[in-house]
Design a protein around this motif. Sequence first.
Motif, mmCIF file in Angstrom:
data_model
loop_
_atom_site.group_PDB
_atom_site.id
_atom_site.type_symbol
_atom_site.label_atom_id
_atom_site.label_comp_id
_atom_site.label_asym_id
_atom_site.label_seq_id
_atom_site.Cartn_x
_atom_site.Cartn_y
_atom_site.Cartn_z
ATOM 1 N N GLU A 47 0.905 -1.290 0.141
ATOM 2 C CA GLU A 47 0.302 0.051 0.047
ATOM 3 C C GLU A 47 0.931 1.227 -0.007
ATOM 4 O O GLU A 47 0.485 2.096 -0.558
ATOM 5 C CB GLU A 47 -0.833 0.061 1.110
ATOM 6 C CG GLU A 47 -2.318 -0.664 1.177
ATOM 7 C CD GLU A 47 -3.022 -0.393 2.143
ATOM 8 O OE1 GLU A 47 -4.321 -0.122 1.997
ATOM 9 O OE2 GLU A 47 -2.648 -0.330 3.342
ATOM 10 N N ASP A 74 -8.176 -14.048 4.064
ATOM 11 C CA ASP A 74 -8.849 -12.625 3.996
ATOM 12 C C ASP A 74 -8.104 -11.695 5.257
ATOM 13 O O ASP A 74 -7.823 -12.748 6.373
ATOM 14 C CB ASP A 74 -10.330 -12.817 4.298
ATOM 15 C CG ASP A 74 -11.105 -12.872 2.953
ATOM 16 O OD1 ASP A 74 -10.370 -12.171 1.920
ATOM 17 O OD2 ASP A 74 -12.200 -13.481 2.835
ATOM 18 N N PRO A 75 -8.081 -10.612 5.327
ATOM 19 C CA PRO A 75 -8.550 -9.428 4.511
ATOM 20 C C PRO A 75 -7.955 -9.463 3.192
ATOM 21 O O PRO A 75 -8.381 -8.532 2.417
ATOM 22 C CB PRO A 75 -8.655 -8.473 5.086
ATOM 23 C CG PRO A 75 -7.516 -8.525 6.149
ATOM 24 C CD PRO A 75 -7.313 -9.826 6.543
ATOM 25 N N SER A 78 -9.664 -10.336 -0.114
ATOM 26 C CA SER A 78 -10.827 -9.293 -0.344
ATOM 27 C C SER A 78 -10.137 -7.950 -0.729
ATOM 28 O O SER A 78 -10.804 -7.447 -1.653
ATOM 29 C CB SER A 78 -11.439 -9.301 0.772
ATOM 30 O OG SER A 78 -12.190 -10.589 1.206
ATOM 31 N N ASN A 79 -8.893 -7.637 -0.328
ATOM 32 C CA ASN A 79 -8.334 -6.295 -0.506
ATOM 33 C C ASN A 79 -8.053 -6.352 -2.180
ATOM 34 O O ASN A 79 -8.045 -5.336 -2.794
ATOM 35 C CB ASN A 79 -7.074 -6.118 0.440
ATOM 36 C CG ASN A 79 -7.432 -5.774 1.691
ATOM 37 O OD1 ASN A 79 -8.624 -5.553 2.261
ATOM 38 N ND2 ASN A 79 -6.459 -5.901 2.609
ATOM 39 N N ARG A 81 -9.301 -8.233 -4.226
ATOM 40 C CA ARG A 81 -10.440 -8.095 -5.160
ATOM 41 C C ARG A 81 -10.903 -6.718 -5.540
ATOM 42 O O ARG A 81 -11.502 -6.623 -6.334
ATOM 43 C CB ARG A 81 -11.498 -9.165 -4.584
ATOM 44 C CG ARG A 81 -11.268 -10.496 -4.588
ATOM 45 C CD ARG A 81 -12.563 -11.340 -4.268
ATOM 46 N NE ARG A 81 -12.148 -12.953 -4.144
ATOM 47 C CZ ARG A 81 -12.430 -13.768 -4.934
ATOM 48 N NH1 ARG A 81 -12.515 -13.415 -6.073
ATOM 49 N NH2 ARG A 81 -12.260 -15.069 -4.633
ATOM 50 N N GLU A 82 -10.767 -6.052 -4.157
ATOM 51 C CA GLU A 82 -11.494 -4.833 -4.195
ATOM 52 C C GLU A 82 -10.500 -3.979 -5.239
ATOM 53 O O GLU A 82 -11.073 -3.191 -5.885
ATOM 54 C CB GLU A 82 -11.396 -3.999 -2.882
ATOM 55 C CG GLU A 82 -11.991 -2.617 -2.909
ATOM 56 C CD GLU A 82 -11.998 -2.254 -1.362
ATOM 57 O OE1 GLU A 82 -12.389 -1.120 -1.273
ATOM 58 O OE2 GLU A 82 -11.681 -3.045 -0.561
ATOM 59 N N LEU A 83 -9.251 -4.125 -5.174
ATOM 60 C CA LEU A 83 -8.381 -3.188 -6.152
ATOM 61 C C LEU A 83 -8.843 -3.450 -7.469
ATOM 62 O O LEU A 83 -8.813 -2.789 -8.193
ATOM 63 C CB LEU A 83 -6.892 -3.703 -5.753
ATOM 64 C CG LEU A 83 -6.457 -2.862 -4.696
ATOM 65 C CD1 LEU A 83 -4.732 -3.361 -4.301
ATOM 66 C CD2 LEU A 83 -6.296 -1.481 -5.015
ATOM 67 N N GLY A 85 -11.676 -4.490 -8.739
ATOM 68 C CA GLY A 85 -12.740 -4.139 -9.154
ATOM 69 C C GLY A 85 -12.720 -2.637 -9.222
ATOM 70 O O GLY A 85 -13.517 -2.298 -9.799
ATOM 71 N N THR A 86 -11.767 -1.887 -8.600
ATOM 72 C CA THR A 86 -11.835 -0.357 -8.692
ATOM 73 C C THR A 86 -10.764 0.328 -9.681
ATOM 74 O O THR A 86 -11.122 1.338 -9.887
ATOM 75 C CB THR A 86 -11.876 -0.017 -7.304
ATOM 76 O OG1 THR A 86 -10.592 -0.370 -6.672
ATOM 77 C CG2 THR A 86 -12.990 -0.473 -6.404
#
Length: 273
Positions: A47, A74-75, A78-79, A81-83, A85-86
């Motif tokens: 990050e 996780d997390p 999921s982190n 996946r979120e990246l 997706g965005t």
Amino acid sequence: MRIQMLGLCRFSYLGGRGFQTAPDSLEERRAYLYDPQRLARRWFWFEHVTLPSLLVQTDPDFTLVLMTGPDLPDPWLSNLRELAGTVPQFRLALIPPMESHLDACMAAVAPHIEPGADVVGHFRQDDDDAVAVDYIRHARRDFADMRQLWERKRRLFCDYTRGVVLRVKPKGITTELRITHHASAALTVYLPPDAERCVVHYPHWQVGALMPGVALASRPMYVRLLHHDNDSGAVGPGYRTPVQPESFEPVLAERFRIDLAALRDGTERLLAG
């Protein structure tokens, strides 16, 4: 001419070979890679070192494959996946453990190679290193000056050799501006789209023996973070530049969007915990 820029970032991928320090058995590797404290450190550095410049590239036309295993806890899964997706440039590749690391990496990258591209600029993005905010723009633009060299073998590397090395020490993070030859960060391997190869097929420390290439050192183009979790803590062949910046904060902020004070504070807390 269409030059696709395609990167591979392996985030704690559980598989065979491909690494120098991973334990032998699959279960031992799983315990090592998925240790919660280790993953917390890796995610913090991802990050605070890797992501900031990727999110603001001056040329946003690139694809970065985030490669990990389907059972990453996780997390962190999921982190990722979120990246994916965005961030439009990111793709998530969930690759089950494979004994051949090269085959696993190719399985992650192959679906994202543009068959209609004239050239694919492959790059390896470690999850604790960074490239400069204009890396993609230069890697694409500079190819024009190297095109005749590319035509000889239809494979070529461009090595941006000037960068910043950050070393995590017990009492903080040291900084150094270096020229490093054939580091993995900001090293582009140009291949045709039908090569059936990607950047990991050409070990960065041997790339000069495998294809022609060019070294460019006019500006800082990478950051390498060295710490005890590294697969290899070697900085690589090269030398400290004779003139060092009076302060690294402006260089890291402007070229890489890295907040050195926040990186130091967060690293200190993680290592203390």
